[in-house]
Design a protein around this motif. Structure first.
Motif, PDB file in Angstrom:
ATOM      1  N   ARG A 121      70.545  79.303  56.424  1.00  0.00           N
ATOM      2  CA  ARG A 121      71.277  79.811  57.585  1.00  0.00           C
ATOM      3  C   ARG A 121      70.308  80.191  58.700  1.00  0.00           C
ATOM      4  O   ARG A 121      69.257  80.769  58.466  1.00  0.00           O
ATOM      5  N   ARG A 122      70.694  79.865  59.935  1.00  0.00           N
ATOM      6  CA  ARG A 122      69.939  80.255  61.114  1.00  0.00           C
ATOM      7  C   ARG A 122      70.908  80.868  62.121  1.00  0.00           C
ATOM      8  O   ARG A 122      72.039  80.395  62.276  1.00  0.00           O
ATOM      9  N   VAL A 123      70.455  81.915  62.795  1.00  0.00           N
ATOM     10  CA  VAL A 123      71.305  82.648  63.743  1.00  0.00           C
ATOM     11  C   VAL A 123      70.629  82.691  65.104  1.00  0.00           C
ATOM     12  O   VAL A 123      69.411  82.901  65.197  1.00  0.00           O
ATOM     13  N   CYS A 124      71.414  82.494  66.161  1.00  0.00           N
ATOM     14  CA  CYS A 124      70.865  82.577  67.517  1.00  0.00           C
ATOM     15  C   CYS A 124      70.569  84.040  67.855  1.00  0.00           C
ATOM     16  O   CYS A 124      71.458  84.893  67.724  1.00  0.00           O
ATOM     17  N   ASP A 125      69.340  84.310  68.283  1.00  0.00           N
ATOM     18  CA  ASP A 125      68.991  85.699  68.595  1.00  0.00           C
ATOM     19  C   ASP A 125      69.522  86.146  69.954  1.00  0.00           C
ATOM     20  O   ASP A 125      69.363  87.306  70.341  1.00  0.00           O
ATOM     21  N   GLY A 128      74.224  85.030  68.831  1.00  0.00           N
ATOM     22  CA  GLY A 128      74.709  85.290  67.473  1.00  0.00           C
ATOM     23  C   GLY A 128      75.382  84.109  66.793  1.00  0.00           C
ATOM     24  O   GLY A 128      75.912  84.246  65.687  1.00  0.00           O
ATOM     25  N   ALA A 129      75.387  82.918  67.429  1.00  0.00           N
ATOM     26  CA  ALA A 129      76.002  81.741  66.815  1.00  0.00           C
ATOM     27  C   ALA A 129      75.286  81.385  65.505  1.00  0.00           C
ATOM     28  O   ALA A 129      74.077  81.558  65.381  1.00  0.00           O
ATOM     29  N   ASN A 130      76.065  80.911  64.525  1.00  0.00           N
ATOM     30  CA  ASN A 130      75.524  80.586  63.206  1.00  0.00           C
ATOM     31  C   ASN A 130      75.349  79.087  63.020  1.00  0.00           C
ATOM     32  O   ASN A 130      76.212  78.300  63.427  1.00  0.00           O
ATOM     33  N   TYR A 131      74.261  78.707  62.377  1.00  0.00           N
ATOM     34  CA  TYR A 131      73.989  77.307  62.039  1.00  0.00           C
ATOM     35  C   TYR A 131      73.451  77.250  60.612  1.00  0.00           C
ATOM     36  O   TYR A 131      73.171  78.276  59.995  1.00  0.00           O
ATOM     37  N   HIS A 132      73.315  76.030  60.116  1.00  0.00           N
ATOM     38  CA  HIS A 132      72.669  75.828  58.820  1.00  0.00           C
ATOM     39  C   HIS A 132      71.796  74.578  58.924  1.00  0.00           C
ATOM     40  O   HIS A 132      72.243  73.560  59.456  1.00  0.00           O
ATOM     41  N   VAL A 133      70.572  74.682  58.433  1.00  0.00           N
ATOM     42  CA  VAL A 133      69.625  73.584  58.625  1.00  0.00           C
ATOM     43  C   VAL A 133      70.118  72.285  57.992  1.00  0.00           C
ATOM     44  O   VAL A 133      69.796  71.200  58.462  1.00  0.00           O
ATOM     45  N   GLU A 134      70.946  72.393  56.941  1.00  0.00           N
ATOM     46  CA  GLU A 134      71.422  71.188  56.253  1.00  0.00           C
ATOM     47  C   GLU A 134      72.876  70.873  56.572  1.00  0.00           C
ATOM     48  O   GLU A 134      73.235  69.743  56.889  1.00  0.00           O
ATOM     49  N   GLY A 142      66.047  74.343  66.033  1.00  0.00           N
ATOM     50  CA  GLY A 142      65.574  75.655  66.468  1.00  0.00           C
ATOM     51  C   GLY A 142      66.159  76.157  67.759  1.00  0.00           C
ATOM     52  O   GLY A 142      65.781  77.231  68.238  1.00  0.00           O
ATOM     53  N   VAL A 143      67.091  75.367  68.365  1.00  0.00           N
ATOM     54  CA  VAL A 143      67.655  75.756  69.665  1.00  0.00           C
ATOM     55  C   VAL A 143      69.183  75.827  69.562  1.00  0.00           C
ATOM     56  O   VAL A 143      69.830  74.896  69.067  1.00  0.00           O
ATOM     57  N   CYS A 144      69.746  76.909  70.061  1.00  0.00           N
ATOM     58  CA  CYS A 144      71.193  77.107  70.001  1.00  0.00           C
ATOM     59  C   CYS A 144      71.925  76.143  70.930  1.00  0.00           C
ATOM     60  O   CYS A 144      71.568  76.015  72.108  1.00  0.00           O
ATOM     61  N   ASP A 145      72.950  75.459  70.414  1.00  0.00           N
ATOM     62  CA  ASP A 145      73.774  74.555  71.218  1.00  0.00           C
ATOM     63  C   ASP A 145      74.537  75.312  72.302  1.00  0.00           C
ATOM     64  O   ASP A 145      74.822  74.772  73.384  1.00  0.00           O
ATOM     65  N   GLU A 146      74.908  76.569  71.987  1.00  0.00           N
ATOM     66  CA  GLU A 146      75.783  77.331  72.874  1.00  0.00           C
ATOM     67  C   GLU A 146      75.046  77.845  74.111  1.00  0.00           C
ATOM     68  O   GLU A 146      75.550  77.736  75.230  1.00  0.00           O
ATOM     69  N   GLY A 148      71.203  77.954  74.285  1.00  0.00           N
ATOM     70  CA  GLY A 148      69.795  77.581  74.400  1.00  0.00           C
ATOM     71  C   GLY A 148      68.837  78.606  73.835  1.00  0.00           C
ATOM     72  O   GLY A 148      67.613  78.482  73.969  1.00  0.00           O
ATOM     73  N   GLY A 149      69.393  79.648  73.184  1.00  0.00           N
ATOM     74  CA  GLY A 149      68.553  80.690  72.591  1.00  0.00           C
ATOM     75  C   GLY A 149      67.811  80.189  71.363  1.00  0.00           C
ATOM     76  O   GLY A 149      68.087  79.107  70.826  1.00  0.00           O
ATOM     77  N   GLU A 150      66.847  80.983  70.893  1.00  0.00           N
ATOM     78  CA  GLU A 150      66.058  80.620  69.716  1.00  0.00           C
ATOM     79  C   GLU A 150      66.828  80.937  68.448  1.00  0.00           C
ATOM     80  O   GLU A 150      67.446  81.999  68.327  1.00  0.00           O
ATOM     81  N   LEU A 151      66.781  79.987  67.490  1.00  0.00           N
ATOM     82  CA  LEU A 151      67.434  80.210  66.201  1.00  0.00           C
ATOM     83  C   LEU A 151      66.428  80.833  65.239  1.00  0.00           C
ATOM     84  O   LEU A 151      65.314  80.343  65.076  1.00  0.00           O
ATOM     85  N   ILE A 152      66.843  81.924  64.614  1.00  0.00           N
ATOM     86  CA  ILE A 152      65.944  82.647  63.706  1.00  0.00           C
ATOM     87  C   ILE A 152      66.567  82.759  62.318  1.00  0.00           C
ATOM     88  O   ILE A 152      67.781  82.627  62.153  1.00  0.00           O
ATOM     89  N   GLN A 153      65.704  83.001  61.341  1.00  0.00           N
ATOM     90  CA  GLN A 153      66.177  83.292  59.988  1.00  0.00           C
ATOM     91  C   GLN A 153      66.190  84.808  59.822  1.00  0.00           C
ATOM     92  O   GLN A 153      65.173  85.473  59.996  1.00  0.00           O
ATOM     93  N   ARG A 154      67.352  85.354  59.519  1.00  0.00           N
ATOM     94  CA  ARG A 154      67.454  86.796  59.361  1.00  0.00           C
ATOM     95  C   ARG A 154      66.762  87.242  58.076  1.00  0.00           C
ATOM     96  O   ARG A 154      66.615  86.462  57.134  1.00  0.00           O
ATOM     97  N   ASP A 155      66.360  88.502  58.052  1.00  0.00           N
ATOM     98  CA  ASP A 155      65.650  89.031  56.887  1.00  0.00           C
ATOM     99  C   ASP A 155      66.454  88.887  55.601  1.00  0.00           C
ATOM    100  O   ASP A 155      65.890  88.640  54.529  1.00  0.00           O
ATOM    101  N   ASP A 156      67.778  89.045  55.703  1.00  0.00           N
ATOM    102  CA  ASP A 156      68.583  88.963  54.474  1.00  0.00           C
ATOM    103  C   ASP A 156      68.906  87.526  54.077  1.00  0.00           C
ATOM    104  O   ASP A 156      69.657  87.288  53.131  1.00  0.00           O
ATOM    105  N   ASP A 157      68.333  86.540  54.795  1.00  0.00           N
ATOM    106  CA  ASP A 157      68.513  85.134  54.417  1.00  0.00           C
ATOM    107  C   ASP A 157      67.234  84.521  53.837  1.00  0.00           C
ATOM    108  O   ASP A 157      67.189  83.312  53.586  1.00  0.00           O
ATOM    109  N   THR A 158      66.185  85.316  53.638  1.00  0.00           N
ATOM    110  CA  THR A 158      64.963  84.783  53.029  1.00  0.00           C
ATOM    111  C   THR A 158      65.206  84.530  51.552  1.00  0.00           C
ATOM    112  O   THR A 158      66.128  85.088  50.951  1.00  0.00           O
TER     113      THR A 158
END
Length: 210
Positions: A121-125, A128-134, A142-146, A148-158
């Motif tokens: 899971r990746r979230v736009c910082d 807040g839009a949600n994506y999944h790498v697969e 790494g770029v939000c479609d909505e 253009g923000g950066e997509l990050i991996q949240r701490d609870d998704d490691t």
């Protein structure tokens, strides 16, 4: 079946949120989650105090308080899909006392598949839009479609956190699964297909329970 009473079990990443939404839309029932019920009734008085007292202190809300909150939520619902409760055997036994379920369904997903889902899971910082790498990648990595923000991996998704979440689920909730299985009430749904495939199997199980 009109407005059934459904308990949906499954580990983190199994797709309970998606399938609960399908049930709500198809059968016009309430989606009851422990977290939502507690937040909506933070100041409800119980013999053991209010949920707010525990939540403000950063403590786990004890079973007797959670039980009363869930009971109140279910009494207000004509039908429901219950998600995130019961988390342990004593809660399952209490649930049996306060309502008659039409279906207990378990979304069955292999542990490795769950880890792939949770860690991808990746979230736009920004928005807040949600994506999944697969399963649901953005157009540009790494770029939000909505926005253009950066997509990050949240701490609870490691991976480390995901493994811990699954361990906690297995330790606490496996006895609940065993309980319903021994009672002959548990219906296992293959949770590894597409969301539409899982929904088709789940909907068939709901109709069979009618």
């Amino acid at each position: 079946m009109s407005q059934p009473k459904i308990l949906l079990l499954g580990p983190p990443g199994a797709g309970k949120g998606t399938q609960s939404s399908n049930i709500v839309e198809e059968y016009d029932v309430d989606h009851v989650t422990t977290g939502d019920a507690l937040r909506a009734n933070k100041d409800m008085e119980t013999e053991h105090g209010t949920p707010r007292e525990y939540m403000d202190a950063g403590e786990l809300v004890p079973d007797p308080v959670v039980n009363e909150i869930v009971k109140a939520a279910l009494e207000d619902a004509d039908g429901f899909v219950l998600d995130g409760y019961p988390r342990n055997l004593s809660q399952a036994e209490y649930l049996d006392e306060i309502t008659d379920l039409d279906l207990v369904a378990l979304l069955d997903v292999d542990r490795e598949e769950l880890l792939d889902r949770l860690t991808g899971r990746r979230v736009c910082d920004e928005c807040g839009a949600n994506y999944h790498v697969e399963f649901s990648p953005p157009e540009e990595e790494g770029v939000c479609d909505e926005c253009g923000g950066e997509l990050i991996q949240r701490d609870d998704d490691t991976e480390e956190t995901a493994k811990e979440r699954l361990n906690v689920f297995e330790e606490n909730t496996q006895p609940v699964i065993d309980y319903y299985e021994e009672e002959g009430e548990l219906v296992r749904i293959d949770g590894e297909g597409t969301p539409d495939e899982v929904w088709a199997e789940l909907e068939a199980a709901i109709e069979d329970a009618a």
